[in-house]
Design a protein around this motif. Structure first.
Motif, PDB file in Angstrom:
ATOM      1  N   THR A  54       0.796  -1.264   0.027  1.00  0.00           N
ATOM      2  CA  THR A  54       0.078  -0.115   0.110  1.00  0.00           C
ATOM      3  C   THR A  54       0.822   1.359   0.047  1.00  0.00           C
ATOM      4  OG1 THR A  54      -0.361   0.172   2.388  1.00  0.00           O
ATOM      5  CG2 THR A  54      -1.899  -1.213   0.935  1.00  0.00           C
ATOM      6  N   ASP A  55       2.078   1.158   0.035  1.00  0.00           N
ATOM      7  CA  ASP A  55       2.874   2.322   0.318  1.00  0.00           C
ATOM      8  C   ASP A  55       3.741   2.650  -0.957  1.00  0.00           C
ATOM      9  OD1 ASP A  55       4.757   0.289   0.475  1.00  0.00           O
ATOM     10  OD2 ASP A  55       6.103   1.011   2.369  1.00  0.00           O
TER      11      ASP A  55
ATOM     12  N   TYR B 139      -1.311   4.503 -19.037  1.00  0.00           N
ATOM     13  CA  TYR B 139      -0.390   5.028 -18.474  1.00  0.00           C
ATOM     14  C   TYR B 139      -0.094   4.906 -17.018  1.00  0.00           C
ATOM     15  CZ  TYR B 139      -3.612   8.259 -16.009  1.00  0.00           C
ATOM     16  OH  TYR B 139      -4.465   9.320 -15.563  1.00  0.00           O
ATOM     17  N   VAL B 140       0.836   5.593 -16.712  1.00  0.00           N
ATOM     18  CA  VAL B 140       1.189   5.644 -15.319  1.00  0.00           C
ATOM     19  C   VAL B 140       1.197   6.993 -14.600  1.00  0.00           C
ATOM     20  CG1 VAL B 140       2.788   3.720 -15.286  1.00  0.00           C
ATOM     21  CG2 VAL B 140       3.797   5.808 -15.749  1.00  0.00           C
ATOM     22  N   ASP B 141       1.343   7.222 -13.114  1.00  0.00           N
ATOM     23  CA  ASP B 141       1.218   8.386 -12.458  1.00  0.00           C
ATOM     24  C   ASP B 141       2.277   8.099 -11.337  1.00  0.00           C
ATOM     25  OD1 ASP B 141       0.800  10.016 -10.118  1.00  0.00           O
ATOM     26  OD2 ASP B 141      -1.459  10.218 -10.657  1.00  0.00           O
ATOM     27  N   ASN B 142       3.293   8.648 -11.460  1.00  0.00           N
ATOM     28  CA  ASN B 142       4.492   8.408 -10.714  1.00  0.00           C
ATOM     29  C   ASN B 142       4.321   8.690  -9.267  1.00  0.00           C
ATOM     30  OD1 ASN B 142       6.186   7.651 -12.786  1.00  0.00           O
ATOM     31  ND2 ASN B 142       6.812   9.942 -13.433  1.00  0.00           N
ATOM     32  N   GLY B 143       3.249   9.641  -8.799  1.00  0.00           N
ATOM     33  CA  GLY B 143       3.077  10.093  -7.547  1.00  0.00           C
ATOM     34  C   GLY B 143       2.355   8.789  -6.765  1.00  0.00           C
ATOM     35  N   LEU B 144       1.734   8.057  -7.575  1.00  0.00           N
ATOM     36  CA  LEU B 144       1.229   6.801  -6.818  1.00  0.00           C
ATOM     37  C   LEU B 144       1.899   5.541  -7.092  1.00  0.00           C
ATOM     38  CD1 LEU B 144      -2.680   7.185  -8.127  1.00  0.00           C
ATOM     39  CD2 LEU B 144      -1.787   7.752  -6.026  1.00  0.00           C
ATOM     40  N   LEU B 145       2.890   5.499  -8.308  1.00  0.00           N
ATOM     41  CA  LEU B 145       3.649   4.146  -8.274  1.00  0.00           C
ATOM     42  C   LEU B 145       4.760   4.147  -7.484  1.00  0.00           C
ATOM     43  CD1 LEU B 145       3.914   2.004 -10.440  1.00  0.00           C
ATOM     44  CD2 LEU B 145       5.275   3.172 -11.745  1.00  0.00           C
TER      45      LEU B 145
ATOM     46  N   PRO C 222       2.738  11.972  -3.676  1.00  0.00           N
ATOM     47  CA  PRO C 222       3.001  10.504  -2.920  1.00  0.00           C
ATOM     48  C   PRO C 222       2.760  10.514  -1.574  1.00  0.00           C
ATOM     49  CG  PRO C 222       4.887  11.760  -3.560  1.00  0.00           C
ATOM     50  CD  PRO C 222       3.661  12.242  -4.130  1.00  0.00           C
ATOM     51  N   GLN C 223       3.053  11.952  -0.882  1.00  0.00           N
ATOM     52  CA  GLN C 223       2.587  11.863   0.587  1.00  0.00           C
ATOM     53  C   GLN C 223       1.194  11.999   1.086  1.00  0.00           C
ATOM     54  OE1 GLN C 223       5.651  11.645   2.476  1.00  0.00           O
ATOM     55  NE2 GLN C 223       6.476  11.332   0.433  1.00  0.00           N
ATOM     56  N   HIS C 224       0.419  12.303  -0.140  1.00  0.00           N
ATOM     57  CA  HIS C 224      -1.068  12.387   0.505  1.00  0.00           C
ATOM     58  C   HIS C 224      -1.755  11.606  -0.726  1.00  0.00           C
ATOM     59  CE1 HIS C 224       0.873  15.737   2.586  1.00  0.00           C
ATOM     60  NE2 HIS C 224      -0.016  15.346   3.791  1.00  0.00           N
TER      61      HIS C 224
ATOM     62  N   GLY D  38     -10.296   2.509   0.723  1.00  0.00           N
ATOM     63  CA  GLY D  38     -10.546   3.469   1.675  1.00  0.00           C
ATOM     64  C   GLY D  38      -9.296   4.080   1.933  1.00  0.00           C
ATOM     65  N   VAL D  39      -9.020   5.032   3.036  1.00  0.00           N
ATOM     66  CA  VAL D  39      -7.829   5.379   3.123  1.00  0.00           C
ATOM     67  C   VAL D  39      -6.855   4.497   3.844  1.00  0.00           C
ATOM     68  CG1 VAL D  39      -6.863   6.987   4.933  1.00  0.00           C
ATOM     69  CG2 VAL D  39      -9.268   7.567   3.879  1.00  0.00           C
ATOM     70  N   GLN D  40      -7.442   3.440   4.471  1.00  0.00           N
ATOM     71  CA  GLN D  40      -6.476   2.456   4.887  1.00  0.00           C
ATOM     72  C   GLN D  40      -5.777   1.572   3.819  1.00  0.00           C
ATOM     73  OE1 GLN D  40      -9.698   2.177   5.048  1.00  0.00           O
ATOM     74  NE2 GLN D  40     -10.308   0.338   4.012  1.00  0.00           N
ATOM     75  N   GLY D  41      -6.155   1.769   2.563  1.00  0.00           N
ATOM     76  CA  GLY D  41      -5.576   1.292   1.493  1.00  0.00           C
ATOM     77  C   GLY D  41      -4.452   2.047   0.955  1.00  0.00           C
ATOM     78  N   GLY D  42      -4.067   2.898   1.513  1.00  0.00           N
ATOM     79  CA  GLY D  42      -2.489   3.702   1.205  1.00  0.00           C
ATOM     80  C   GLY D  42      -2.846   4.406  -0.125  1.00  0.00           C
ATOM     81  N   ARG D  43      -3.579   4.046  -1.116  1.00  0.00           N
ATOM     82  CA  ARG D  43      -3.646   5.056  -2.213  1.00  0.00           C
ATOM     83  C   ARG D  43      -4.546   4.524  -3.059  1.00  0.00           C
ATOM     84  NH1 ARG D  43       1.857   5.626  -3.670  1.00  0.00           N
ATOM     85  NH2 ARG D  43       2.067   5.603  -1.307  1.00  0.00           N
TER      86      ARG D  43
END
Length: 650
Positions: free
Chosen positions: A112-113, A155-161, A615-617, A627-632
């Motif tokens: 999840t991180d 495509y990819v999102d570097n902030g999530l990946l 990536p921090q939020h 949900g929020v507990q899922g990390g992203r």
């Protein structure tokens, strides 16, 4: 240093088709001033009804009765961070970015991180699910509770990946991003607990930017696709920016390379060909060219020519080598919709998804043989590519893109058919094709041979100074809402080279833009139609892709999140079947043969209005589906069933 990641159509406003071909909007103004919009199921130019073969994306299901109405109540517009479906239906995310594909001995769990490794990502679902198709198991069956899903990861999102986004950028990070694009093939099965991915599975497969592929057709071995790594010009590594799709009657999956030019950079002199396809000097999104010279066109000038194709994949054989079919042209392919003409030739309809680009069709040289799959696997290797011209009297022509004809000669920059196909956009410019407002998905009516529909999702440059203009009343300048067009092939025959065209619906909102509906739409209001497909009962399903930034514009305020809408042609009624979570696009449509299960994809939930996800939020915009507990937030395939086990939409 972290760099922002732009949303998927990163160069949509950069590439400009500067040809002087007439615009579709200027033509339709003249036509619609004296001819009604398509109403009450009326089809133009039909002289005969000819039995049609299997349709792209729809397994033949002749036992299902044709729909005459919709059997659900519209869900309201929504800005809630969840998937909402009508009462009596259940929707559940069951194949998410980072889930194991199911390769035996290699089934890593999602972290999840964002700390999954490059190697783990190669065996997991990619990011941002898009086009998708269901294939019954075994091959040749019409099994409704056991099959294979093939789907694109656009495509990819570097902030999530990554845990830290694009900071500390290196080749290993670029490789992980490359492993998060491409295609998934997963086995799915329905049990007493519902639909699940089968793991492990002999069908399980990830196809990425580094998977071996072969070229077919006129461009195979051409000098324009030869590289130092492939001096023969026949073997290519990978597919990327895979958007919509197609499905063949012989049981293969067609994945379409759309915004591939976003990946490449040229910090020197941009060539006319690179400019025409959107390659620029900078890439603030993917950053691959900074660490992988393959995507630097100064170092590898022919590498971009190896992308922009339709790729055929056999979902029943995980060891098969995908093939890029160059005879279908090189553009920014949105999809590839397959139908069989009455004489047995295969016809593929395709849109080039960029402002002021064109609609194409391919007609195979050889005929479909229902009992000869091996021969059918070669059908897309040879044939003729055509581009559409729409006339102001409601007629149209398909113009052949064949070397030596219609001015497509060496004197005009096309030495041979291979060069012409690499430069497909230039060829379409030269023959006078009609500029369109971003042609996206195309669907063929299973109940009306030769009747074809195409989503034109939007074009806010229509009518701007220096751009193709429009005349009132419709379609509109600053076309934020888009529309869906229709054409009827002459004699209901897909291989004919003439047609009549009309408009199904001009999208918009009923409270402030009533004129755009022209009285032919009741029920759901929507904008930016994108995904489009008929189900086995002839219901037309429409998915929307309004960008996050556009949703915040005053014209769209109050319309909520993206949605899925259904209509039965001839009823003029549209009902909203589904709304998605915050920041997402609704895409991917696949029905089981009994029409009792619908698979759709939720792409980029949580996409920010500008820039890369933080990536921090990561859950700032959306925490769907875990949900929020899922990390992203995670793109995911959603399975939808009726609680009573009945037919979807009935």
């Amino acid at each position: 240093m972290s760099k922002p990641f732009c949303i998927k159509h990163v160069h949509a406003d950069v590439v400009d088709n500067a040809s002087q071909n007439p615009s579709f909007s200027s033509i339709v103004d003249t036509y619609l001033s004296r001819r009604k919009l398509l109403q009450a199921g009326g089809i133009l130019g039909v002289s005969t009804i000819v039995p049609l073969g299997l349709m792209s994306g729809v397994t033949h299901a002749a036992t299902l009765a044709k729909a005459t109405s919709l059997g659900f109540e519209s869900v309201p517009l929504s800005s809630e961070d969840k998937v909402i479906v009508p009462a009596g239906y259940t929707a559940r995310a069951f194949y998410k970015w980072g889930d194991s594909v199911g390769i035996a001995g290699n089934m890593p769990a999602f972290k999840t991180d964002g700390s999954n490794t490059t190697q783990e990502q190669a065996a997991q679902a990619g990011m941002h699910h898009d086009g998708m198709a269901y294939f019954s198991l075994p091959l040749g069956a019409t099994t409704a509770e056991h099959g294979v899903l093939a789907m694109n990861h656009e495509y990819v999102d570097n902030g999530l990946l990554f845990k830290d986004g694009a900071q500390h950028w290196d080749l290993n990070k670029a490789r992980k991003a490359q492993n998060a694009m491409g295609v998934s093939v997963v086995e799915v099965k329905k049990s007493v607990k519902g639909w699940e991915v089968v793991r492990p599975s002999r069908y399980a497969r990830r196809i990425t930017v580094n998977t071996l592929m072969h070229l077919t057709g006129p461009v195979r071995g051409h000098s324009l696709v030869k590289t130092n790594a492939d001096p023969q010009g026949v073997a290519i590594l990978g597919t990327m920016q895979n958007c919509a799709n197609g499905q063949t009657p012989w049981g293969t999956y067609l994945t379409c390379e759309e915004n591939w030019s976003d990946i490449f950079t040229n910090k020197g002199t941009i060539t006319p060909l690179e400019k025409r396809y959107g390659i620029g000097p900078e890439d603030d999104s993917y950053l691959w060219s900074e660490v992988d010279s393959r995507f630097d066109t100064q170092a590898n000038p022919n590498e971009p020519n190896r992308f922009g194709w339709v790729v055929e994949i056999d979902p029943y054989d995980a060891k098969s080598i995908p093939r890029k079919h160059t005879a279908l042209g090189r553009v920014k392919h949105e999809g590839a919709t397959v139908t069989i003409a009455p004489n047995g030739h295969v016809v593929v309809y395709m849109g080039d998804d960029q402002k002021f680009e064109y609609i194409y069709k391919f007609i195979s040289k050889n005929r479909y043989q229902p009992n000869n799959r091996q021969a059918n696997l070669r059908l897309l290797e040879e044939g003729t590519l055509y581009v559409a011209k729409f006339n102001d009297d409601g007629s149209g022509q398909w113009i052949a893109l064949v070397h030596g004809t219609n001015g497509l000669t060496a004197e005009n920059g096309f030495a041979d058919q291979g060069e012409l196909l690499v430069k497909t956009r230039f060829a379409a410019d030269l023959v006078g094709a009609t500029k369109m407002d971003r042609p996206e998905w195309i669907a063929v009516d299973p109940n009306q041979p030769g009747s074809v529909y195409c989503t034109l999702t939007n074009n806010n440059d229509r009518g701007k100074e220096g751009k193709a203009g429009v005349d009132a009343p419709n379609p509109r300048a600053n076309n934020l809402f888009g529309h869906i067009m229709h054409w009827q092939e002459t004699n209901a025959d897909a291989v004919q080279l003439t047609f009549n065209w009309d408009i199904l619906v001009l999208a918009g909102r009923q409270d402030t833009d009533k004129a755009s509906f022209k009285g032919n739409m009741t029920g759901a209001e929507f904008g930016s139609p994108d995904g489009l497909s008929f189900d086995h009962r002839g219901v037309l399903w429409i998915e929307t892709d309004v960008s996050t930034s556009t949703l915040n514009m005053k014209e769209y305020q109050g319309m909520g999140n993206n949605q899925m809408v259904a209509t039965v042609l001839g009823t003029n009624e549209y009902r909203r079947f589904l709304t998605g979570p915050n920041g997402c696009e609704i895409t991917g449509i696949a029905f089981t043969p009994d029409n009792k299960t619908l698979f759709i994809n939720i792409q980029h939930p949580g996409e920010p209005a500008k820039g890369d996800s933080d990536p921090q939020h990561p859950t700032a915009v959306s925490a769907w589906p875990d949900g929020v507990q899922g990390g992203r937030p995670r793109a995911a395939t959603v399975v939808i069933t009726k609680d009573d086990g009945g037919v979807i939409g009935a």
